[in-house]
Enzyme design. Structure first.
Site, PDB file in Angstrom:
ATOM      1  N   ASN A 148      -1.967   7.159  78.284  1.00  0.00           N
ATOM      2  CA  ASN A 148      -2.092   6.110  78.725  1.00  0.00           C
ATOM      3  C   ASN A 148      -3.312   5.625  79.851  1.00  0.00           C
ATOM      4  O   ASN A 148      -3.620   7.427  80.284  1.00  0.00           O
ATOM      5  CB  ASN A 148      -0.839   5.796  79.472  1.00  0.00           C
ATOM      6  CG  ASN A 148      -0.155   4.919  77.958  1.00  0.00           C
ATOM      7  OD1 ASN A 148      -0.370   4.484  77.472  1.00  0.00           O
ATOM      8  ND2 ASN A 148       1.805   5.326  78.425  1.00  0.00           N
ATOM      9  N   CYS A 170       2.272   5.266  70.281  1.00  0.00           N
ATOM     10  CA  CYS A 170       2.443   5.335  71.378  1.00  0.00           C
ATOM     11  C   CYS A 170       4.301   4.926  71.054  1.00  0.00           C
ATOM     12  O   CYS A 170       4.953   3.701  69.867  1.00  0.00           O
ATOM     13  CB  CYS A 170       2.375   3.620  72.404  1.00  0.00           C
ATOM     14  SG  CYS A 170       3.683   3.164  73.248  1.00  0.00           S
ATOM     15  N   HIS A 171       5.589   5.289  71.790  1.00  0.00           N
ATOM     16  CA  HIS A 171       6.739   4.671  70.632  1.00  0.00           C
ATOM     17  C   HIS A 171       7.155   3.748  71.752  1.00  0.00           C
ATOM     18  O   HIS A 171       8.822   3.475  71.261  1.00  0.00           O
ATOM     19  CB  HIS A 171       7.357   5.695  71.880  1.00  0.00           C
ATOM     20  CG  HIS A 171       7.641   6.240  72.607  1.00  0.00           C
ATOM     21  ND1 HIS A 171       6.793   7.189  73.160  1.00  0.00           N
ATOM     22  CD2 HIS A 171       8.333   5.600  73.569  1.00  0.00           C
ATOM     23  CE1 HIS A 171       7.400   7.724  74.634  1.00  0.00           C
ATOM     24  NE2 HIS A 171       8.002   6.302  75.211  1.00  0.00           N
ATOM     25  N   HIS A 200       1.760  -1.920  74.966  1.00  0.00           N
ATOM     26  CA  HIS A 200       2.659  -2.064  75.330  1.00  0.00           C
ATOM     27  C   HIS A 200       2.788  -4.099  76.324  1.00  0.00           C
ATOM     28  O   HIS A 200       3.485  -4.282  76.856  1.00  0.00           O
ATOM     29  CB  HIS A 200       2.355  -1.587  77.027  1.00  0.00           C
ATOM     30  CG  HIS A 200       3.147  -0.178  77.144  1.00  0.00           C
ATOM     31  ND1 HIS A 200       1.924   0.211  78.241  1.00  0.00           N
ATOM     32  CD2 HIS A 200       3.363   0.322  76.490  1.00  0.00           C
ATOM     33  CE1 HIS A 200       2.353   1.571  78.315  1.00  0.00           C
ATOM     34  NE2 HIS A 200       3.213   1.716  76.676  1.00  0.00           N
TER      35      HIS A 200
END
Length: 425
Positions: A148, A170-171, A200
């Site tokens: 990130n 990304c999880h 996000h």
């Protein structure tokens, strides 16, 4: 047999977890794994525990470790990158709180807002150095970025190295997925969901009952708000549901970093609680390295790297919930040079995004559009080492409403983090 290079492998969160996932794979048996990290002590510890785990379980893998990534990269089929620079939490907390000292009302400071820009400007240069080596030594390899700020990093990589086969993983989508079966009272495998946007900063766009093929969105929107209302980190979350009619895939700590009015409605106590617990959890992974390899990554933090590698090798054609790729018309409301987070199809040709135009509403895509200039300027500032472009990125960021203090803030952060940001001239 494949060759995997794990850069940042000295990290317990990444290195040990990724090794645990690889060791569970039948497809990857017999593979060569090279661990790379600049921290020789941490690297040797990971190598030792990985070697013991292989021996104890009679696994067919070759493990080596080096601090010299140029020695590791030749012949690599897959390169995994998960790095940080400096003291992660000390710098993160400075990114978060220093802008607030200058009157800028950012909520979190990891990936968006001024803090996200500072984080990006520290980490993009070393990641671009890695990509330069990849482009020279193994240009046909698949590169997975797990670091990130995802979108900022990926924007810089795709701008400077457009020919690299790079995808960001990304999880975070799991933050929502674990709740939907509870809301609907069905097993997770009976639901196919579609989410998208920016990393996000994505929302649930569609959901279908697998058995009937009928939409589940009406049921989710009817039952979801009551399910989430009053739970931690759902202040901004509930406002997005109310005004945009979509459910964010993540909570206030992440989603609030990108919206100019989020400071008024975010659950600040919940955000602080999340950060405190996350920091403890990450540091706690240092306790039992062997167990970390044995368990691999937990479902809520699973990066999906191994299933994607398996899908490429086996030509699976399967669908992944979230991949970060250069926009290829997947979200036509955003420019083509934007890195978007969309579902992806995996086969022998790599990863192809899924078009979201039929389910992406204009209201949410307009929120996404507010981020485009920040992404471009931040990437350019890091690539060119430009203080002027870094300042413009801060002034373009929608969460910054304080022009008089922005330049002072930038000069202060450069002074305090000169070892990482001194290249900005």
């Amino acid at each position: 047999m494949s060759k995997l290079v794990l850069i940042g492998a000295g990290s317990a969160m990444f290195g040990l977890g990724a090794l645990g996932d690889v060791f569970k794979s039948k497809t990857l048996r017999g593979s060569e794994i090279v661990l790379v990290d600049i921290n020789e002590k941490s690297l040797s510890e990971v190598e030792a525990v990985a070697g013991k785990f292989i021996a104890d379980n009679h696994l067919d893998y070759t493990i080596t470790a080096t601090t010299d990534r140029r020695k590791a990269l030749p012949g690599a089929d897959f390169v995994l990158i998960s790095i940080e620079v400096g003291d992660r939490y000390e710098l993160w907390e400075m990114d978060w709180h220093l802008p607030q000292q200058f009157g800028i009302k950012q909520v979190y400071g990891e990936n968006g807002g001024p803090g996200g820009i500072f984080h990006s400007l520290r980490i993009i240069p070393p990641i671009l150095d890695i990509c330069e080596d990849v482009s020279q030594l193994c240009p046909d390899s698949y590169v997975f970025n797990l670091s990130n700020p995802m979108t900022n990093i990926m924007t810089a990589i795709t701008k400077k190295y457009p020919r690299l086969k790079v995808v960001g993983l990304c999880h975070e989508v799991s933050s929502l997925i674990i709740h939907l079966p509870k809301i609907l009272g069905i097993p997770a495998e009976d639901l196919e969901i579609t989410a998208g946007g920016l990393n996000h900063f994505s929302v649930l766009l569609d959901a279908v009952y697998c058995k009937s093929g009928k939409t589940a969105m009406n049921d989710i929107m009817e039952k979801g708000p009551a399910y989430f209302d009053g739970t931690m980190e759902r202040g901004l979350f509930m406002q997005i549901i109310k005004y945009f009619g979509k459910i964010p895939i993540t909570t206030d700590s992440h989603f609030s970093e990108y919206i100019q009015w989020s400071q008024q409605v975010a659950d600040h106590a919940g955000v602080l609680n999340f950060y405190t617990n996350y920091k403890k959890e990450c540091l706690g992974h240092q306790v039992d390295k062997y167990q970390r390899i044995k368990s691999g990554t937990e479902p809520e933090e699973y990066w999906r790297v191994v299933p994607i590698i398996e899908g490429i090798l086996n030509n699976s054609g399967h669908r992944e919930l979230a991949v970060n790729l250069i926009n290829n018309g997947y979200i036509s409301a955003l420019p083509p040079d934007t890195v978007v987070e969309v579902p992806g199809i995996v086969d022998r040709n790599g990863i192809t995004g899924v078009n979201l135009d039929t389910v992406m509403p204009v209201g949410f895509s307009s929120l996404l559009s507010n981020r485009v200039g920040v992404l471009r300027l931040c990437a350019e500032a890091a690539i060119e080492g430009s203080r002027e472009l870094a300042l413009q990125a801060l002034l373009v960021d929608p969460t910054n409403d304080n022009i008089l203090n922005t330049e002072k803030l930038l000069d202060t952060i450069i002074e305090y983090q000169h070892a990482y940001l001194g290249y900005l001239k």
